[in-house]
Write an enzyme that holds these catalytic residues in place. Structure first.
Site: not given
Length: 342
Positions: A26, A28
């Site tokens: 991922d 963010d």
């Protein structure tokens, strides 16, 4: 041990970047926040890549194109190509293309990343409900998204066209704190229309399908900061996961996690990719990790010991998840978690 029956994070005698061929990262809250690299991210990813691990960046944020994301990563010191980036915009575009005719007009409520992904699938983005769209695609459009975009979506959906959402993350990390995400915007349209969108992003199967198709990973490790997207997505896909505590999930939320939100491993940040993971062992006194022991007394989790606070957290997870079994943990973990300072 299955993910559903896991009692505490698993151990690994081998460094994770050697045990798995591909990290599905991922962005963010894991690699960056608010445009700036998270501490230790650049060096850790560079070391993992130099050791032979393939790095793929899997994000529910549909705002930017893969090329823009790759350029940003490269600027931060993490060399990446557009093909290394998989977005929920790509996942929702494939989902829509499977259901709509080639050349179909789609009302876009979102950013350039969503428009590019739709065009790649042979769909035609339009801006108004008066442009005769046959579907609505909604993705994160940034903090300056105009309120009128939600109205356009509502007008089209009220006419009966299907509605698709890239993802439903309620929040998104930023340099200033936690901000509303696409899920909050989806709720605006849901309230206005009473409709329900088809959703592509993590933790749902379309995103996992898109990731597998684009990476070809054989031994993937999902790496994320969110229990309800990254970790649940790994659970749904039947693959292992590493939770890092650099984003939205805190220690108390992890301890209370239901089975689908329990990561295989937990670490402070991406340095965890470069090391093994300690075992959580059950003993007569409770669950032991490192120099810590966690146990249940009445309706409270109790922690004893000293040393690495992450080992204490892992021990707490062992006690809590064992007690909870197939459900969320209802024990009072406040004092035990507070002792760790996490």
């Amino acid at each position: 041990m299955s993910q559903a029956s896991r009692t505490g994070p698993s151990g690994s005698s081998t460094a994770l970047n050697e045990a798995y061929d591909t990290a599905l990262l991922d962005l963010d809250g894991v690699v960056y926040a608010g445009g700036h690299a998270i501490v230790h991210a650049v060096d850790s990813l560079g070391a993992a890549r130099d050791g032979g691990m393939h790095l793929a960046y899997v994000t529910n944020n549909a705002l930017r194109t893969p090329a823009a994301v790759a350029a940003h990563l490269t600027e931060l010191g993490v060399p990446a190509e557009p093909a290394d980036v998989i977005t929920s915009a790509q996942a929702v575009a494939r989902l829509m293309a499977d259901q709509l005719p080639a050349g179909a007009r789609v009302l876009v409520v979102g950013g350039e990343g969503l428009r590019v992904a739709l065009r790649e699938r042979g769909l035609v983005p339009v801006e108004s409900a008066d442009d005769e769209p046959v579907a609505v695609a909604q993705g994160y459009g940034g903090p300056d998204m105009a309120w009128g975009r939600f109205a356009e979506a509502a007008y089209a959906i009220a006419r009966g066209v299907p509605w698709f959402a890239s993802n439903t993350d309620l929040t998104i990390p930023s340099a200033r704190g936690i901000a509303p995400g696409n899920g909050a915007a989806v709720e605006v349209v849901r309230i206005a229309t009473g409709a329900e969108p088809q959703v592509a992003g993590k933790p749902l199967p379309p995103m996992h399908r898109e990731t597998v198709l684009r990476t070809g990973a054989e031994r993937p490790l999902v790496v994320g900061d969110r229990l309800d997207t990254d970790i649940e997505g790994a659970f749904n896909g039947g693959v292992d996961s590493l939770l890092v505590l650099t984003g939205v999930t805190d220690a108390a939320q992890l301890v209370a996690a239901p089975p689908e939100h329990r990561p295989t491993y937990v670490d402070a940040d991406l340095r965890g990719l470069l090391t093994g993971q300690p075992e959580v062992a059950e003993s007569g006194e409770g669950f032991v990790c490192g120099q810590w022991t966690a146990s249940v007394r009445g309706d409270e989790l109790v922690l004893a010991g000293e040393g690495d606070v992450l080992d204490g957290l892992r021990a707490l997870c062992g006690a809590a998840w064992s007690y909870a079994g197939g459900g969320p943990c209802g024990l009072d973990a406040g004092k035990a978690v507070a002792r760790l300072g996490l």
